[in-house]
Write an enzyme that holds these catalytic residues in place. Structure first.
Site, PDB file in Angstrom:
ATOM      1  N   HIS A  24      -1.082   9.882  -5.517  1.00 32.72           N
ATOM      2  CA  HIS A  24      -0.397   8.682  -6.011  1.00 32.72           C
ATOM      3  C   HIS A  24      -1.278   7.454  -5.779  1.00 32.72           C
ATOM      4  O   HIS A  24      -2.135   7.468  -4.903  1.00 32.72           O
ATOM      5  CB  HIS A  24       0.860   8.391  -5.193  1.00 32.72           C
ATOM      6  CG  HIS A  24       1.866   9.473  -5.104  1.00 32.72           C
ATOM      7  ND1 HIS A  24       3.018   9.463  -5.837  1.00 32.72           N
ATOM      8  CD2 HIS A  24       1.922  10.581  -4.326  1.00 32.72           C
ATOM      9  CE1 HIS A  24       3.755  10.525  -5.512  1.00 32.72           C
ATOM     10  NE2 HIS A  24       3.112  11.226  -4.609  1.00 32.72           N
ATOM     11  N   TYR A  25      -0.975   6.371  -6.515  1.00 36.83           N
ATOM     12  CA  TYR A  25      -1.387   5.065  -6.018  1.00 36.83           C
ATOM     13  C   TYR A  25      -0.137   4.333  -5.545  1.00 36.83           C
ATOM     14  O   TYR A  25       0.987   4.646  -5.965  1.00 36.83           O
ATOM     15  CB  TYR A  25      -2.172   4.251  -7.038  1.00 36.83           C
ATOM     16  CG  TYR A  25      -1.499   3.798  -8.314  1.00 36.83           C
ATOM     17  CD1 TYR A  25      -0.260   3.178  -8.338  1.00 36.83           C
ATOM     18  CD2 TYR A  25      -2.165   3.942  -9.539  1.00 36.83           C
ATOM     19  CE1 TYR A  25       0.316   2.739  -9.519  1.00 36.83           C
ATOM     20  CE2 TYR A  25      -1.593   3.517 -10.722  1.00 36.83           C
ATOM     21  CZ  TYR A  25      -0.342   2.912 -10.701  1.00 36.83           C
ATOM     22  OH  TYR A  25       0.222   2.487 -11.872  1.00 36.83           O
ATOM     23  N   THR A  26      -0.346   3.343  -4.651  1.00 37.55           N
ATOM     24  CA  THR A  26       0.806   2.636  -4.091  1.00 37.55           C
ATOM     25  C   THR A  26       1.407   1.643  -5.079  1.00 37.55           C
ATOM     26  O   THR A  26       2.605   1.376  -5.042  1.00 37.55           O
ATOM     27  CB  THR A  26       0.390   1.867  -2.821  1.00 37.55           C
ATOM     28  OG1 THR A  26      -0.768   1.074  -3.124  1.00 37.55           O
ATOM     29  CG2 THR A  26       0.062   2.831  -1.686  1.00 37.55           C
ATOM     30  N   GLU A  89      -0.674   8.842  -0.700  1.00 41.53           N
ATOM     31  CA  GLU A  89      -0.606   7.536  -1.366  1.00 41.53           C
ATOM     32  C   GLU A  89      -1.942   6.833  -1.160  1.00 41.53           C
ATOM     33  O   GLU A  89      -2.394   6.655  -0.028  1.00 41.53           O
ATOM     34  CB  GLU A  89       0.515   6.675  -0.772  1.00 41.53           C
ATOM     35  CG  GLU A  89       1.920   7.077  -1.194  1.00 41.53           C
ATOM     36  CD  GLU A  89       2.299   6.624  -2.608  1.00 41.53           C
ATOM     37  OE1 GLU A  89       1.511   5.909  -3.254  1.00 41.53           O
ATOM     38  OE2 GLU A  89       3.402   7.002  -3.041  1.00 41.53           O
ATOM     39  N   HIS A 136       0.936  12.055  -9.743  1.00 41.73           N
ATOM     40  CA  HIS A 136       2.376  11.811  -9.892  1.00 41.73           C
ATOM     41  C   HIS A 136       2.779  11.786 -11.367  1.00 41.73           C
ATOM     42  O   HIS A 136       3.835  12.275 -11.752  1.00 41.73           O
ATOM     43  CB  HIS A 136       2.736  10.485  -9.203  1.00 41.73           C
ATOM     44  CG  HIS A 136       4.186  10.358  -8.860  1.00 41.73           C
ATOM     45  ND1 HIS A 136       4.718   9.193  -8.375  1.00 41.73           N
ATOM     46  CD2 HIS A 136       5.220  11.249  -8.937  1.00 41.73           C
ATOM     47  CE1 HIS A 136       6.031   9.378  -8.163  1.00 41.73           C
ATOM     48  NE2 HIS A 136       6.356  10.609  -8.496  1.00 41.73           N
ATOM     49  N   ASP A 146       0.970   6.867 -12.178  1.00 43.32           N
ATOM     50  CA  ASP A 146      -0.040   6.930 -11.119  1.00 43.32           C
ATOM     51  C   ASP A 146      -0.551   8.355 -10.900  1.00 43.32           C
ATOM     52  O   ASP A 146       0.177   9.311 -11.197  1.00 43.32           O
ATOM     53  CB  ASP A 146       0.533   6.350  -9.808  1.00 43.32           C
ATOM     54  CG  ASP A 146       1.745   7.093  -9.259  1.00 43.32           C
ATOM     55  OD1 ASP A 146       2.700   7.322 -10.017  1.00 43.32           O
ATOM     56  OD2 ASP A 146       1.736   7.446  -8.065  1.00 43.32           O
TER      57      ASP A 146
END
Ligand SMILES: [Zn+2]
Length: 260
Positions: A24-26, A89, A136, A146
């Site tokens: 994921h990215y945040t 993340e 994700h 993401d």
């Protein structure tokens, strides 16, 4: 690998053994604000790890527990992916916090090195198959973007995290038949059915209907974010068509024509 403990209350027991890795990215301003949110009981979200832009890795949830990062999602017909996966993340603003010129903030080099090292260790520890290393957006294509089309999936694959198809030459591209072309929202027919079957074989949550509907467009965009990053249009041109075919063959090598 430097790992800092930063426990989150947002966890519970797994129902299945680990056999997936979800990246994921945040999508937030910075690392500290993402960390604070994932450690806030009221937020009801977490991940096993967070990797900041300086390459520092935080562990929020132990790997044998179920972290809350995937939400409603599906891969290769499996649900409850929080119970089956380790979630990382990666601190990056993504599509939510873009640079002033409107472009996506690049991932930093030390951060990518840290995520690769961490991912390799997780894959090795749990014997995770490479077709179960996902973003994700792969497992929730209707709601998530993401880790984004700026995430270096090709490098990850080259270093053992996921896989990457060989790019076809111009001459290797199959012309889409008159009847089916162009494969985009509103199209119907055998070409669409075959496309949906290939996307489903890779693992994408998609219904095979023969109609290029909104769910198909979202899944095509998720595929492009990952494997054809220069074209996140949701339109299937001959290049995207061929790449989908190649990734499906890589995801299930036995269907690509036998072995010796
Ligand atoms: Zn996510």
């Amino acid at each position: 690998m430097k790992i800092i403990e930063a426990p989150s209350p947002n966890q519970n027991k797994r129902r299945y053994p680990v056999d997936m890795l979800v990246l994921h990215y945040t999508g937030m301003e910075d690392g500290p604000s993402a960390l604070e949110r994932m450690r806030d009981e009221k937020a009801q979200v977490s991940a096993h790890y967070m990797v900041d832009v300086d390459g520092v890795i935080y562990q929020l949830v132990p790997e044998d527990m179920r972290a809350w990062h995937a939400g409603v999602s599906n891969w290769q017909g499996d649900g409850d992916l929080n119970s089956r996966s380790v979630g990382i993340e990666i601190v990056n603003g993504g599509h939510n916090v873009k640079l002033s010129d409107g472009s996506l903030q690049p991932y930093s080099r030390v951060q990518i090195e840290a995520v690769i090292e961490l991912s390799r260790a997780i894959i090795e520890r749990h014997k995770i198959p490479l077709n179960r290393v996902v973003g994700h957006s792969d497992i929730a294509p209707d709601r998530k973007d993401d880790p984004g089309e700026h995430f270096p999936w090709e490098e990850f694959a080259a270093r053992g995290v996921g896989f990457w198809p060989e790019r076809p030459d111009e001459g290797e591209l199959t012309k889409l038949s008159e009847k089916d072309a162009p494969l985009k929202l509103g199209a119907k027919g055998k070409g669409v059915t075959g496309l949906q079957e290939d996307l489903q074989a890779i693992g994408y949550p998609i219904e095979v209907s023969g109609a290029f509907d909104e769910q198909t467009e979202k899944v095509v965009m998720a595929f492009q974010r990952r494997w054809n990053q220069g074209d996140v249009s949701g339109v299937v041109d001959p290049l995207t068509f061929e790449l989908i075919r190649r990734v499906a063959a890589l995801a299930y090598p036995s269907s690509a024509g036998g072995d010796i």
